[in-house]
Motif scaffolding. Structure first.
Motif, PDB file in Angstrom:
ATOM      1  N   GLU A  38      -0.211   3.216  -7.202  1.00 36.07           N
ATOM      2  CA  GLU A  38       0.490   4.495  -7.314  1.00 36.07           C
ATOM      3  C   GLU A  38       0.775   4.965  -5.903  1.00 36.07           C
ATOM      4  OE1 GLU A  38      -1.972   7.037  -9.633  1.00 36.07           O
ATOM      5  OE2 GLU A  38      -1.508   5.966 -11.484  1.00 36.07           O
ATOM      6  N   GLU A  39       1.959   5.534  -5.691  1.00 32.35           N
ATOM      7  CA  GLU A  39       2.365   5.988  -4.350  1.00 32.35           C
ATOM      8  C   GLU A  39       2.642   4.822  -3.390  1.00 32.35           C
ATOM      9  OE1 GLU A  39       2.610   9.473  -3.244  1.00 32.35           O
ATOM     10  OE2 GLU A  39       2.615   9.666  -5.432  1.00 32.35           O
ATOM     11  N   GLY A  40       2.684   3.586  -3.910  1.00 29.15           N
ATOM     12  CA  GLY A  40       2.986   2.450  -3.042  1.00 29.15           C
ATOM     13  C   GLY A  40       4.472   2.424  -2.677  1.00 29.15           C
ATOM     14  N   LEU A  41       4.759   1.773  -1.541  1.00 28.56           N
ATOM     15  CA  LEU A  41       6.119   1.752  -1.003  1.00 28.56           C
ATOM     16  C   LEU A  41       6.800   0.413  -1.279  1.00 28.56           C
ATOM     17  CD1 LEU A  41       8.092   3.258   1.188  1.00 28.56           C
ATOM     18  CD2 LEU A  41       7.166   1.529   2.735  1.00 28.56           C
ATOM     19  N   LEU A  42       8.022   0.490  -1.807  1.00 30.51           N
ATOM     20  CA  LEU A  42       8.862  -0.709  -1.907  1.00 30.51           C
ATOM     21  C   LEU A  42       9.962  -0.579  -0.864  1.00 30.51           C
ATOM     22  CD1 LEU A  42       9.733  -3.354  -3.343  1.00 30.51           C
ATOM     23  CD2 LEU A  42      11.098  -1.939  -4.905  1.00 30.51           C
ATOM     24  N   VAL A  43      10.113  -1.605  -0.034  1.00 33.96           N
ATOM     25  CA  VAL A  43      11.091  -1.510   1.054  1.00 33.96           C
ATOM     26  C   VAL A  43      11.877  -2.818   1.122  1.00 33.96           C
ATOM     27  CG1 VAL A  43       9.282  -2.039   2.768  1.00 33.96           C
ATOM     28  CG2 VAL A  43      11.394  -0.969   3.523  1.00 33.96           C
ATOM     29  N   LEU A  44      13.200  -2.704   1.041  1.00 32.41           N
ATOM     30  CA  LEU A  44      14.065  -3.871   0.887  1.00 32.41           C
ATOM     31  C   LEU A  44      15.206  -3.864   1.900  1.00 32.41           C
ATOM     32  CD1 LEU A  44      14.465  -3.491  -2.987  1.00 32.41           C
ATOM     33  CD2 LEU A  44      13.013  -5.183  -1.818  1.00 32.41           C
ATOM     34  N   GLU A  45      15.412  -5.001   2.556  1.00 35.95           N
ATOM     35  CA  GLU A  45      16.628  -5.114   3.360  1.00 35.95           C
ATOM     36  C   GLU A  45      17.805  -5.326   2.414  1.00 35.95           C
ATOM     37  OE1 GLU A  45      16.625  -7.348   7.041  1.00 35.95           O
ATOM     38  OE2 GLU A  45      18.684  -8.018   6.664  1.00 35.95           O
ATOM     39  N   ILE A  46      18.956  -4.773   2.795  1.00 37.37           N
ATOM     40  CA  ILE A  46      20.160  -4.878   1.961  1.00 37.37           C
ATOM     41  C   ILE A  46      21.374  -5.182   2.828  1.00 37.37           C
ATOM     42  CG2 ILE A  46      19.352  -3.259   0.192  1.00 37.37           C
ATOM     43  CD1 ILE A  46      21.324  -1.200   1.708  1.00 37.37           C
ATOM     44  N   GLY A  47      22.458  -5.607   2.190  1.00 36.58           N
ATOM     45  CA  GLY A  47      23.735  -5.752   2.889  1.00 36.58           C
ATOM     46  C   GLY A  47      24.349  -4.369   3.113  1.00 36.58           C
ATOM     47  N   PHE A  48      25.221  -4.262   4.123  1.00 33.69           N
ATOM     48  CA  PHE A  48      25.739  -2.953   4.536  1.00 33.69           C
ATOM     49  C   PHE A  48      26.455  -2.200   3.409  1.00 33.69           C
ATOM     50  CE2 PHE A  48      29.358  -5.690   4.905  1.00 33.69           C
ATOM     51  CZ  PHE A  48      30.440  -4.882   4.603  1.00 33.69           C
ATOM     52  N   PHE A  85      11.520   5.112  -9.244  1.00 37.72           N
ATOM     53  CA  PHE A  85      10.990   5.328  -7.895  1.00 37.72           C
ATOM     54  C   PHE A  85      11.420   6.702  -7.382  1.00 37.72           C
ATOM     55  CE2 PHE A  85      10.455   0.857  -8.304  1.00 37.72           C
ATOM     56  CZ  PHE A  85       9.421   0.509  -7.443  1.00 37.72           C
ATOM     57  N   LYS A  86      10.586   7.305  -6.532  1.00 42.95           N
ATOM     58  CA  LYS A  86      10.941   8.603  -5.956  1.00 42.95           C
ATOM     59  C   LYS A  86      11.170   8.479  -4.451  1.00 42.95           C
ATOM     60  CE  LYS A  86       6.211  10.066  -5.100  1.00 42.95           C
ATOM     61  NZ  LYS A  86       5.178  11.075  -5.207  1.00 42.95           N
ATOM     62  N   GLU A  87      11.721   9.528  -3.891  1.00 43.23           N
ATOM     63  CA  GLU A  87      12.018   9.558  -2.443  1.00 43.23           C
ATOM     64  C   GLU A  87      12.787   8.310  -2.017  1.00 43.23           C
ATOM     65  OE1 GLU A  87       8.446  10.562  -0.088  1.00 43.23           O
ATOM     66  OE2 GLU A  87       7.668  11.433  -1.949  1.00 43.23           O
ATOM     67  N   VAL A  88      13.723   7.889  -2.853  1.00 43.74           N
ATOM     68  CA  VAL A  88      14.498   6.686  -2.539  1.00 43.74           C
ATOM     69  C   VAL A  88      15.496   7.021  -1.437  1.00 43.74           C
ATOM     70  CG1 VAL A  88      16.072   4.944  -3.453  1.00 43.74           C
ATOM     71  CG2 VAL A  88      14.224   5.834  -4.887  1.00 43.74           C
ATOM     72  N   LYS A  89      15.489   6.223  -0.393  1.00 39.31           N
ATOM     73  CA  LYS A  89      16.423   6.516   0.697  1.00 39.31           C
ATOM     74  C   LYS A  89      16.926   5.272   1.398  1.00 39.31           C
ATOM     75  CE  LYS A  89      12.650   7.464   3.823  1.00 39.31           C
ATOM     76  NZ  LYS A  89      11.904   8.461   4.518  1.00 39.31           N
ATOM     77  N   VAL A 138      18.468  -0.830   4.987  1.00 35.22           N
ATOM     78  CA  VAL A 138      17.180  -0.894   4.279  1.00 35.22           C
ATOM     79  C   VAL A 138      17.178   0.202   3.225  1.00 35.22           C
ATOM     80  CG1 VAL A 138      14.680  -0.522   4.562  1.00 35.22           C
ATOM     81  CG2 VAL A 138      15.935  -1.800   6.309  1.00 35.22           C
ATOM     82  N   VAL A 139      16.577  -0.105   2.065  1.00 34.30           N
ATOM     83  CA  VAL A 139      16.337   0.937   1.064  1.00 34.30           C
ATOM     84  C   VAL A 139      14.839   0.991   0.810  1.00 34.30           C
ATOM     85  CG1 VAL A 139      16.694   1.672  -1.329  1.00 34.30           C
ATOM     86  CG2 VAL A 139      18.595   0.692  -0.040  1.00 34.30           C
ATOM     87  N   SER A 140      14.301   2.218   0.742  1.00 32.51           N
ATOM     88  CA  SER A 140      12.875   2.328   0.441  1.00 32.51           C
ATOM     89  C   SER A 140      12.649   3.375  -0.627  1.00 32.51           C
ATOM     90  CB  SER A 140      12.080   2.670   1.701  1.00 32.51           C
ATOM     91  OG  SER A 140      12.136   4.053   1.945  1.00 32.51           O
ATOM     92  N   GLY A 141      11.542   3.235  -1.333  1.00 33.98           N
ATOM     93  CA  GLY A 141      11.198   4.214  -2.358  1.00 33.98           C
ATOM     94  C   GLY A 141       9.724   4.107  -2.689  1.00 33.98           C
ATOM     95  N   ILE A 142       9.219   5.135  -3.344  1.00 33.55           N
ATOM     96  CA  ILE A 142       7.792   5.232  -3.638  1.00 33.55           C
ATOM     97  C   ILE A 142       7.587   5.135  -5.147  1.00 33.55           C
ATOM     98  CG2 ILE A 142       5.767   6.740  -3.439  1.00 33.55           C
ATOM     99  CD1 ILE A 142       6.730   6.351  -0.699  1.00 33.55           C
ATOM    100  N   LYS A 143       6.612   4.341  -5.520  1.00 39.78           N
ATOM    101  CA  LYS A 143       6.270   4.253  -6.934  1.00 39.78           C
ATOM    102  C   LYS A 143       5.524   5.527  -7.343  1.00 39.78           C
ATOM    103  CE  LYS A 143       3.058   1.972 -10.003  1.00 39.78           C
ATOM    104  NZ  LYS A 143       2.282   0.784 -10.352  1.00 39.78           N
ATOM    105  N   VAL A 144       5.987   6.138  -8.428  1.00 41.14           N
ATOM    106  CA  VAL A 144       5.315   7.378  -8.865  1.00 41.14           C
ATOM    107  C   VAL A 144       4.196   7.043  -9.836  1.00 41.14           C
ATOM    108  CG1 VAL A 144       7.244   8.940  -8.522  1.00 41.14           C
ATOM    109  CG2 VAL A 144       7.046   7.685 -10.658  1.00 41.14           C
ATOM    110  N   LYS A 145       3.372   8.029 -10.094  1.00 40.70           N
ATOM    111  CA  LYS A 145       2.290   7.864 -11.083  1.00 40.70           C
ATOM    112  C   LYS A 145       2.877   7.649 -12.468  1.00 40.70           C
ATOM    113  CE  LYS A 145      -1.203  10.414  -8.755  1.00 40.70           C
ATOM    114  NZ  LYS A 145      -1.612  11.742  -8.417  1.00 40.70           N
ATOM    115  N   GLU A 146       2.079   7.073 -13.334  1.00 40.24           N
ATOM    116  CA  GLU A 146       2.439   6.932 -14.738  1.00 40.24           C
ATOM    117  C   GLU A 146       3.681   6.091 -15.009  1.00 40.24           C
ATOM    118  OE1 GLU A 146      -0.087  10.542 -15.140  1.00 40.24           O
ATOM    119  OE2 GLU A 146       2.055  11.007 -15.189  1.00 40.24           O
TER     120      GLU A 146
END
Ligand code: GLN
Length: 291
Positions: free
Chosen positions: A241-251, A266-270, A281-289
């Protein structure tokens, strides 16, 4: 033949290649063959090079002339201040990917400080992401997965080279590589630079990339998004929970990948931009539940 004369011949061979830096490249290749650094080459122009090495140098310059990447010729690529060993069969680390690594390093410091954390890297290639994270953050245990043998071999060479004992490498297809290890829900961070080039863009890649780099590390399916479609939903099972997923992406994939992560809850996706101001790069946080 003397160093100076030989260099001149080498430079002439490759001077018309786009994406090349002829003098520097010739100096690097010759330095590698003679086992000396750049400065030595520049300051010993009159020194004689033994004939077998002259022949070998000219052979390598001919290869370079055909577009063979300089990094494979010298088996070297600098990434995050570390000298990575590379060879044909692994993607050559890109400077763009330092954006992702820098972001994760800062994120670790802010959120976890020196506490022990687990990181997973999917598709390790030469180990650029996984090994530089492990090198710069000793509180991290980094798990790396790749489906192919050459990346595992090369990443293991680099792991030895940087003397890392906080890295574990596994063979497998994305999350399958760590199945059965009891790591579900254990990762503070999951990172990946998956293949993301769309079919329509493959042809326009420069020759160095298209003809010599592993296509399986580049091609991401028809629209380039195949790996995100697999990684994003499956990552929820392995993230805390609250872990970060971070991915490189094409432009041009920022919008799509943000959308996919939000759809998966996912929350706080940016989106994080690279030095050219392009989405990288795109990142986001896994929410609870989440399931
Ligand atoms: N950035 C790489 C390139 O443009 C692509 C890397 C990838 O597909 N992950 O060549």
């Amino acid at each position: 033949m003397e160093i100076n004369r030989l260099l001149k011949i080498g430079v002439d061979k490759i001077k018309d290649r786009p994406y090349s830096n002829p003098v520097l490249e010739a100096v690097l290749v010759l330095g590698e063959l003679l086992n000396v650094d750049k400065t030595y080459i520049y300051t010993h122009g009159e020194e004689k090079v033994p004939q077998p090495l002259v022949d070998r140098f000219l052979e390598l310059m001919d290869k370079r002339k055909e577009g063979y990447p300089i990094q494979y010729l010298i088996n070297k690529r600098e990434f995050m201040g570390l000298d990575f060993y590379v060879e044909e069969g692994v993607l050559i680390p890109r400077q763009d990917t330092e954006i992702l690594v820098e972001y994760v390093l800062d994120y670790i410091d802010e959120k976890y400080g020196d506490s022990p954390i687990n990181i997973l890297d999917l598709g390790i290639g030469s180990g650029a992401i996984s090994l530089s994270l492990a090198y710069y953050r000793k509180n991290a245990t980094v798990y790396g997965v790749d489906i192919h043998d050459t990346p595992l071999k090369v990443a293991n060479i680099n792991k030895e080279r940087f003397r890392l004992d906080n890295v574990k490498l596994y063979k497998g297809d994305l999350f399958e590589g760590i199945e059965g290890l009891g790591l579900e829900g254990k990762f503070h961070i999951i990172a990946s630079n998956p293949p993301y080039i769309a079919r329509k863009d493959i042809d326009s890649l420069q020759r160095e990339v298209k003809d010599y780099e592993p296509i399986e590390a580049l091609y991401g399916g028809e629209d380039g998004l195949d790996y995100y479609r697999r990684i994003i939903p499956d990552s929820k099972k392995y993230l805390r929970e609250e872990g970060l997923l971070v991915l490189e992406i094409g432009f041009d994939q920022g919008k799509d990948v943000v959308h996919m992560m939000e759809e998966e809850g996912f929350k706080e996706v940016k989106v994080i931009k690279d030095l050219q101001g392009l989405d990288r790069v795109v990142s986001g946080i896994k929410v609870k539940e989440l399931d």
